[in-house]
Write a protein that holds these residues in place. Structure first.
Motif, short mmCIF file in Angstrom:
data_model
loop_
_atom_site.label_atom_id
_atom_site.label_comp_id
_atom_site.label_asym_id
_atom_site.label_seq_id
_atom_site.Cartn_x
_atom_site.Cartn_y
_atom_site.Cartn_z
N LEU A 88 0.81 -1.21 0.00
CA LEU A 88 0.00 0.00 0.00
C LEU A 88 0.85 1.27 0.00
O LEU A 88 0.40 2.32 -0.47
CB LEU A 88 -0.94 0.00 1.22
N GLY A 89 2.07 1.17 0.51
CA GLY A 89 2.92 2.36 0.58
C GLY A 89 3.10 2.90 1.99
O GLY A 89 3.46 4.07 2.19
N ILE A 90 2.86 2.05 2.97
CA ILE A 90 3.14 2.38 4.37
C ILE A 90 4.50 1.79 4.72
O ILE A 90 4.78 0.63 4.41
CB ILE A 90 2.04 1.81 5.29
N GLU A 91 5.35 2.60 5.37
CA GLU A 91 6.67 2.11 5.73
C GLU A 91 6.54 1.15 6.91
O GLU A 91 5.86 1.46 7.90
CB GLU A 91 7.60 3.27 6.09
N SER A 92 7.17 0.00 6.81
CA SER A 92 7.07 -0.99 7.89
C SER A 92 8.42 -1.17 8.57
O SER A 92 9.47 -1.18 7.93
CB SER A 92 6.56 -2.33 7.35
N PHE A 93 8.34 -1.31 9.88
CA PHE A 93 9.51 -1.57 10.71
C PHE A 93 9.20 -2.82 11.53
O PHE A 93 8.06 -3.00 11.97
CB PHE A 93 9.78 -0.41 11.67
N HIS A 94 10.20 -3.64 11.76
CA HIS A 94 9.95 -4.85 12.54
C HIS A 94 11.03 -5.05 13.59
O HIS A 94 12.22 -4.82 13.33
CB HIS A 94 9.88 -6.10 11.65
N TYR A 95 10.60 -5.53 14.75
CA TYR A 95 11.52 -5.76 15.86
C TYR A 95 11.19 -7.10 16.52
O TYR A 95 10.04 -7.33 16.91
CB TYR A 95 11.39 -4.63 16.90
N ASP A 96 12.20 -7.95 16.60
CA ASP A 96 12.07 -9.22 17.32
C ASP A 96 12.60 -9.04 18.73
O ASP A 96 13.65 -8.39 18.94
CB ASP A 96 12.87 -10.33 16.62
N VAL A 97 11.90 -9.61 19.68
CA VAL A 97 12.35 -9.62 21.07
C VAL A 97 12.44 -11.07 21.50
O VAL A 97 11.50 -11.85 21.27
CB VAL A 97 11.38 -8.84 22.00
N ASP A 98 13.55 -11.46 22.09
CA ASP A 98 13.77 -12.83 22.54
C ASP A 98 12.62 -13.26 23.46
O ASP A 98 12.36 -12.59 24.47
CB ASP A 98 15.10 -12.92 23.28
N PRO A 99 11.91 -14.34 23.11
CA PRO A 99 10.78 -14.78 23.95
C PRO A 99 11.18 -15.12 25.39
O PRO A 99 10.33 -15.09 26.28
CB PRO A 99 10.28 -16.04 23.22
N GLY A 100 12.44 -15.42 25.61
CA GLY A 100 12.89 -15.74 26.97
C GLY A 100 13.38 -14.54 27.74
O GLY A 100 13.73 -14.65 28.93
N ALA A 101 13.40 -13.37 27.11
CA ALA A 101 13.90 -12.16 27.77
C ALA A 101 12.91 -11.66 28.81
O ALA A 101 11.71 -11.94 28.74
CB ALA A 101 14.16 -11.07 26.73
N PRO A 102 13.39 -10.90 29.80
CA PRO A 102 12.47 -10.31 30.78
C PRO A 102 11.49 -9.36 30.11
O PRO A 102 11.77 -8.79 29.05
CB PRO A 102 13.42 -9.55 31.73
N LEU A 162 0.22 -10.59 19.48
CA LEU A 162 -0.21 -11.46 20.58
C LEU A 162 -0.40 -12.87 20.06
O LEU A 162 -0.62 -13.07 18.86
CB LEU A 162 -1.52 -10.92 21.16
N PRO A 163 -0.28 -13.90 20.92
CA PRO A 163 -0.06 -13.84 22.36
C PRO A 163 1.40 -13.62 22.71
O PRO A 163 2.30 -13.86 21.91
CB PRO A 163 -0.55 -15.21 22.84
N LEU A 164 1.60 -13.19 23.96
CA LEU A 164 2.93 -12.99 24.52
C LEU A 164 3.33 -14.20 25.36
O LEU A 164 2.48 -15.00 25.75
CB LEU A 164 2.94 -11.73 25.39
N PRO A 165 4.62 -14.35 25.65
CA PRO A 165 5.04 -15.44 26.55
C PRO A 165 4.34 -15.35 27.90
O PRO A 165 3.92 -14.27 28.34
CB PRO A 165 6.55 -15.20 26.69
N ASP A 166 4.23 -16.48 28.57
CA ASP A 166 3.48 -16.54 29.83
C ASP A 166 4.02 -15.60 30.90
O ASP A 166 3.25 -15.12 31.74
CB ASP A 166 3.48 -17.99 30.37
N HIS A 167 5.33 -15.34 30.88
CA HIS A 167 5.91 -14.51 31.95
C HIS A 167 5.74 -13.01 31.69
O HIS A 167 6.14 -12.19 32.53
CB HIS A 167 7.40 -14.83 32.13
N VAL A 168 5.12 -12.64 30.56
CA VAL A 168 4.92 -11.23 30.23
C VAL A 168 3.44 -10.89 30.39
O VAL A 168 2.58 -11.50 29.75
CB VAL A 168 5.37 -10.92 28.79
#
Length: 298
Positions: A59-73, A97-103
Motif C-alpha cells: 500500500l505504501g506504508i513504511e514498515s519496521f519490525h523488531y524481534d524480542v527474545d521470547p525468553g527475555a524479561p 499477541l499472544p505474549l510469553p506466559d511470563h509477560v
C-alpha cells in the motif's frame, strides 16, 4: 440465492480508497510508519506479522519490525515500546499477541502510546470506544462492520448474537454494534462458554458473529432461515492434505449456508479485512499525529 461475502473484494475497495489518503499525506511530507513487535517463536504469529508487513509494503506504508527474545524479561519488551513511542517516524505500533506466559499482556498494552495503538487495545482507546467516541476501532470488529455494510445488511433494530467475549473481538464487536451509528443500533446478545442453550440464542438472531475460537461450533441446525453469518474463527484441524491440516471457521460452512442469506467463508472472509483495517488505523494515526486531515473511507 445465498450471498458469499468476499472479504478480499471488500478489502481491495477499502485499500484503493486509502491510497487517496496516502497521496494527501505524501503531498504534506508524511509517510505513515507501522512498527510490528514479535516476542514469540510461534510460526503462526510469524506468519501474521509477515502478512501485515507485506500489506504495508503493497500500500505504501513504511514498515519496521523488531524481534524480542521470547525468553527475555518483560522489561526488554517494555523498553523497546518506549523507544517506539518516542520515534517520530513510527505512527503505529502493533505488538503481536499472544505474549510469553511470563509477560503480563495488560502491562504491555498500557505501555503503548494511545495515539500509536493501532490495534485499539490500550485502556484509553477501549474507554473511548465504549463511550461512543472511538479513536481507533479494533481491526477485526471494524472489519466485520465493513463486511456487513458491503453485504447491505442494515443492523439497525436487528437482533445480533456475538459468540465469544474476548477483548480482541467479542467485547468490542458488541460495543460497536450497540453504537448510535449507521453501522450500529443493533440489539446485541453476547454468548460464551457459560451460555445455556447456545442454539436457542443463535436461532433468534438476524445476524450471528462467531468468534469463539472453537472449530465448527455453529452449524445449520442452530440458525434460522435468512440469517447473516459472519465467521471470525480461523482454526487448524487435522486433514488429509499436503500440509496435514486445513483451516475451518467457528461455523460449519456447508450446513450453515443452507440456512443463511449471507455468509463469510474461511479463509477469504474476515481475515483480509482485519489486515486492511490495521492499515486504515495506521493512516488515521499518521493523520492525527501530523495534523494532516484525510478523507478516510466510511
Amino acid at each position: 440465492m445465498i450471498q458469499i461475502i468476499d472479504g478480499n473484494e471488500v478489502a481491495g475497495r477499502i485499500r484503493s480508497e486509502l491510497e487517496t489518503c496516502l497521496d494527501t499525506l505524501e503531498r504534506n511530507g508524511v509517510v505513515p510508519g507501522l512498527a510490528t513487535v514479535l516476542m514469540s517463536d510461534d510460526g503462526a504469529s510469524e506468519t501474521y506479522v509477515s502478512m501485515k508487513r507485506r500489506a504495508c509494503d503493497e500500500l505504501g506504508i513504511e514498515s519496521f519490525h523488531y524481534d524480542v527474545d521470547p525468553g527475555a524479561p518483560a522489561d526488554v519488551l517494555l523498553e523497546r515500546l518506549d523507544e517506539l513511542n518516542s520515534d517520530s517516524a513510527i505512527n503505529g505500533v502493533l505488538v503481536q499477541l499472544p505474549l510469553p506466559d511470563h509477560v503480563e499482556e495488560q502491562r504491555v498494552l498500557e505501555r503503548l502510546d494511545p495515539l500509536k495503538d493501532v490495534d485499539g487495545f490500550h485502556p484509553e482507546n477501549v474507554g473511548r470506544l465504549v463511550t461512543g467516541t472511538p479513536r481507533f476501532k479494533p481491526c477485526t470488529p471494524h472489519g466485520v462492520q465493513r463486511l456487513l455494510a458491503a453485504a447491505d445488511v442494515d443492523t439497525e433494530g436487528k437482533d445480533v448474537v456475538v459468540v465469544g467475549r474476548s477483548n480482541i473481538v467479542g467485547k468490542p464487536m458488541a460495543n460497536l454494534l450497540l453504537q448510535r451509528s449507521k453501522l450500529g443500533n443493533a440489539t446485541v446478545t453476547v454468548c460464551h462458554s457459560r451460555t445455556n442453550d447456545l442454539a436457542e440464542k443463535t436461532r433468534g438472531a438476524d445476524v450471528v458473529v462467531a468468534a469463539a475460537g472453537v472449530p465448527e461450533l455453529i452449524d445449520g441446525s442452530m440458525l434460522t432461515d435468512g440469517t447473516t453469518v459472519i465467521d471470525v474463527g480461523v482454526n487448524r484441524v487435522e486433514a488429509d492434505t499436503e500440509k496435514g491440516y486445513e483451516l475451518v471457521g467457528d461455523v460449519e460452512f456447508e450446513s450453515a449456508k443452507s440456512r443463511a442469506d449471507a455468509i463469510t467463508p474461511v479463509p477469504g472472509g474476515v481475515g483480509p479485512l482485519t489486515i486492511t483495517m490495521l492499515l486504515y488505523n495506521t493512516v488515521k494515526a499518521a493523520s492525527l499525529q501530523e495534523n494532516v486531515p484525510v478523507s478516510l473511507p466510511e
